[in-house]
Enzyme design. Sequence first.
Site, PDB file in Angstrom:
ATOM      1  N   ASP A  48       0.851  -1.180   0.000  1.00  0.00           N
ATOM      2  CA  ASP A  48       0.000   0.000   0.000  1.00  0.00           C
ATOM      3  C   ASP A  48       0.902   1.250   0.000  1.00  0.00           C
ATOM      4  O   ASP A  48       2.114   1.158   0.187  1.00  0.00           O
ATOM      5  CB  ASP A  48      -0.942  -0.016   1.213  1.00  0.00           C
ATOM      6  CG  ASP A  48      -2.178   0.848   0.979  1.00  0.00           C
ATOM      7  OD1 ASP A  48      -2.164   1.687   0.054  1.00  0.00           O
ATOM      8  OD2 ASP A  48      -3.164   0.690   1.720  1.00  0.00           O
ATOM      9  N   GLU A  77     -10.302   7.256   4.413  1.00  0.00           N
ATOM     10  CA  GLU A  77      -9.228   6.764   5.277  1.00  0.00           C
ATOM     11  C   GLU A  77      -9.276   7.414   6.666  1.00  0.00           C
ATOM     12  O   GLU A  77     -10.344   7.639   7.219  1.00  0.00           O
ATOM     13  CB  GLU A  77      -7.873   6.938   4.573  1.00  0.00           C
ATOM     14  CG  GLU A  77      -7.865   6.168   3.237  1.00  0.00           C
ATOM     15  CD  GLU A  77      -6.503   6.064   2.595  1.00  0.00           C
ATOM     16  OE1 GLU A  77      -5.519   5.864   3.279  1.00  0.00           O
ATOM     17  OE2 GLU A  77      -6.447   6.167   1.344  1.00  0.00           O
TER      18      GLU A  77
HETATM   19  C1  BGC Z   1      -5.115   3.031   0.401  1.00  0.00           C
HETATM   20  C2  BGC Z   1      -5.387   1.914  -0.567  1.00  0.00           C
HETATM   21  C3  BGC Z   1      -5.369   2.437  -1.967  1.00  0.00           C
HETATM   22  C4  BGC Z   1      -4.056   3.126  -2.245  1.00  0.00           C
HETATM   23  C5  BGC Z   1      -3.944   3.703  -3.630  1.00  0.00           C
HETATM   24  C6  BGC Z   1      -3.899   3.818   0.014  1.00  0.00           C
HETATM   25  O1  BGC Z   1      -3.761   4.928   0.837  1.00  0.00           O
HETATM   26  O2  BGC Z   1      -4.951   2.496   1.694  1.00  0.00           O
HETATM   27  O3  BGC Z   1      -6.611   1.305  -0.268  1.00  0.00           O
HETATM   28  O4  BGC Z   1      -5.590   1.395  -2.878  1.00  0.00           O
HETATM   29  O5  BGC Z   1      -3.877   4.171  -1.327  1.00  0.00           O
HETATM   30  O6  BGC Z   1      -4.727   4.810  -3.783  1.00  0.00           O
HETATM   31  C1  BGC Z   2      -3.696   9.566  -2.421  1.00  0.00           C
HETATM   32  C2  BGC Z   2      -4.449   8.352  -2.074  1.00  0.00           C
HETATM   33  C3  BGC Z   2      -3.724   7.647  -1.035  1.00  0.00           C
HETATM   34  C4  BGC Z   2      -3.422   8.556   0.146  1.00  0.00           C
HETATM   35  C5  BGC Z   2      -2.576   7.874   1.163  1.00  0.00           C
HETATM   36  C6  BGC Z   2      -3.481  10.419  -1.204  1.00  0.00           C
HETATM   37  O1  BGC Z   2      -2.778  11.563  -1.512  1.00  0.00           O
HETATM   38  O2  BGC Z   2      -4.398  10.278  -3.363  1.00  0.00           O
HETATM   39  O3  BGC Z   2      -4.615   7.519  -3.179  1.00  0.00           O
HETATM   40  O4  BGC Z   2      -4.504   6.583  -0.639  1.00  0.00           O
HETATM   41  O5  BGC Z   2      -2.772   9.721  -0.245  1.00  0.00           O
HETATM   42  O6  BGC Z   2      -2.414   8.618   2.323  1.00  0.00           O
END
Ligand code: BGC
Ligand code: BGC
Length: 827
Positions: A314, A515
């Site tokens: 991830d 998130e």
């Molecule tokens: C998330 C994932 C996601 C990835 C790509 C991460 O922060 O935990 O679920 O697929 O970003 O965007």
């Molecule tokens: C991205 C997400 C990712 C996240 C992780 C964002 O800036 O766009 O895809 O999951 O950061 O913290």
Amino acid sequence: MLALTLSCLPLAAAIAGPSATAVHPDRWPSAHWPFPADPALEYKVAGLMAKMTVEEKVGQLIQADILSATPEDVRKYHLGAILAGGNSKPGGALTADAKQWLALSDAFYRAAMDRHDGRPAIPLLFGIDAVHGHNNTVGATLFPQNSALGNARDPELVRQIGAATAAEVRATGINWTFAPTIAVPQDVRWGRSYEGYSQDPKLVAEYSRAMVEGLQGQVGTPQFLDDAHVIATAKHFLGDGGTKDGKDQGDAEISEQQLIDVHAAGYPPAIDAGVQTVMASFSSWNGVKMHGNKALLTDVLKQRMDFQGLLVGDWNAHGQIPGCSNTDCPIAYNAGMDMLMAPDSWKGLYEHTLAEVKSGTIPMARLDDAVARILRVKFRAGLFTAGLPSAQPLARHPDQVVGSPAHRALARRAVRESLVLLKNNGGLLPLDPRKRILVAGEGADNISRQCGGWTLTWQGTGLNNKDFPGAQSIGAGIADQVKAAGGHAEIAPDGSYTHKPDVAVVVFGEDPYAEFQGDLPNLLYRPGDDHDLELIRHLKAQGIPVVAVFLSGRPLWVNREINAADAFVAAWLPGSEGEGVADVLLRTRDGRIAHDFHGRLAYAWPRTALPGQAPPQFPLGYGLRYTDHATLGPLPEVSGIHGEQVPVGNYLERGKPVHGYAASLVGADGDPVPANVSAASAGDGSLRMSAIDFHAQEDSRRLAWTSARARFTVQARSPLDLDRQTNGDVLLVATLRVDALPGADAWVGLGCGHGCQGRVPLGAALAALPQGRWTRVGVPLKCFRAAGADMHHIDRPFELGAGAGTALTVFRVALGTDADQVVRCPR
Ligand code: BGC
Ligand code: BGC
């Protein structure tokens, strides 16, 4: 001394860090990788690998984000994959449509495939979070989020949604989605609860197989990974839904048996269905970060569960392992990770990984195993022969695929199936569409709020209805059907009307989040802000029956709202097809019921705002039908939460007080003037406020003083207890800009009731800042305590004063742990 401490840290953490809980692979469920031995495939993989240099092999192990790597980088470093993160769009724009994605896909495809250097051409994997439809694409069909779909209890529906999503993704030239999330959220304070189908592992297991088959096609059929399907990802392995207090990226402090019984449930069915990739979790299990847990990644997932696909990391999650950084993490590869997601850190990671392979820190056999797994996935997905993305069948006419009528009809059906009826006293529902219906509430005409996070932007925020061509709000869907039936509909978020309605539908709920930004300390819905409840009560007081439609990613404590309304519908996050709500709430124009309620709770609905209180208000599987004629008596209105548990951290956002707070300008004469607006002036002119653009239009407030006795203040509707934060070394952080500072008499304060205040001088700190530049200035909460504030009862969490001629522009005020400039407490 400092240097010593710093350089010793990772090592010390690695040595003194938590040791892994013992794992017994034979206790875990086995699974069966459904692909028979394939000598032809192995021959191709081996042949290609024989031609690859070690540099080319290392490149395959790395996934970079489109905002940080160019096609030229991909060509030069032989990167195995790219991704588009939630906020990563072609050209750095806020949103993108199908044509823009296609152009980007083509450019990257060419970089990998049109080689003039004689090196082997290896197609790229391109991953994106298509998690409720192809949600990063303007005009795409946005299906209900997963916590909604759980209520439908319909794996076949989920399979069809998977297939429709896959088609829309392929139409934009992308070949891999980071879905499904097969987390089994046990504490809905977790901000990602809506990405999980259910708290019930059995339901997650059924949906896991269905969604993988929908996205990839069924193994053994000609449709499997054909040009209408995409590679799926089972995520996040493992225990993401089991972290303590529902904390995102937190620690699951649970036994091996709980991990097996609850959180692993979706993995064997996904593997049996041939899922090509699994994503490791940011979270830890008993203190050990999953990205470094070899026993679970290798012994359980790859061996016991027979997962032979590619294990991807991830977003810089490997960097959280003690002893690793975003650009350096042999531990993760050695634990079994095949590819690491290094969005902006890919180059450093490439260089370190290459050196570690050369030095033997990462064994050559481990490198070869990872590369072979990646190449097999690419062959199985047909990427070597698929050709230029824009020339592939579905991409030739993306507008016929993305947001197609058939896909929208499917999404609308999914909305109907996922609504859950919690209350219907007096049989208020279904409504007669020939009547006069008012649709009120902040969600009445708000597609962004229907969709939630992971919608066009990462957080799903910053959008309005114009960003959703082809979509329909809930209010618009109701109005259309009412008009067609000869009734009258009015949409008014504030509940005003021109003619008194026969009935009101009040649509309200959570603001979008993704998130950790959605993590909650308890299950209160909008603590300190009762304006939805007041709207329901206000309409009821006028004798208007009210149907409440609640938009949320998770069940929250809304007993007061349920009591206030005659009928209550949990609509979850239904997505772009708002008319699905009207389909169920309204009769047909000839009085029939076309669609009864179908949904049954996939998450138990809480009785108080304290998580885990048994019994729940409405158990798993609860959901009324029109034939039930049930009357719900008044529910208890005791939330169980006392002042100190109310979220306390955020006061002013984009220049405006957040929910539950109000701002005012208090003149030198002591008279307050409300300042929740863009421009205002104290009655005596001693303080003036105007709107300024920082990141966006009018997102900040410029405050200009003509008297040192005037102040700007933010009040909380109910007092906050900041004692714990004060002991925890938290700062009050203001994001501000100094425009003019003729003297040193500025101050910042916390108010604690009448005549109670702790004031900290700010003049010297502000004078040290460059004028005209944005800075985050932090004041330790303990300075306010030392200055006399009673931290248990803060009713004005931000006050700002300054001398005549001072001008300061403020964007945000919140509690935080870091700032550009930290003010020292006065002695
Ligand atoms: C998330 C994932 C996601 C990835 C790509 C991460 O922060 O935990 O679920 O697929 O970003 O965007
Ligand atoms: C991205 C997400 C990712 C996240 C992780 C964002 O800036 O766009 O895809 O999951 O950061 O913290």
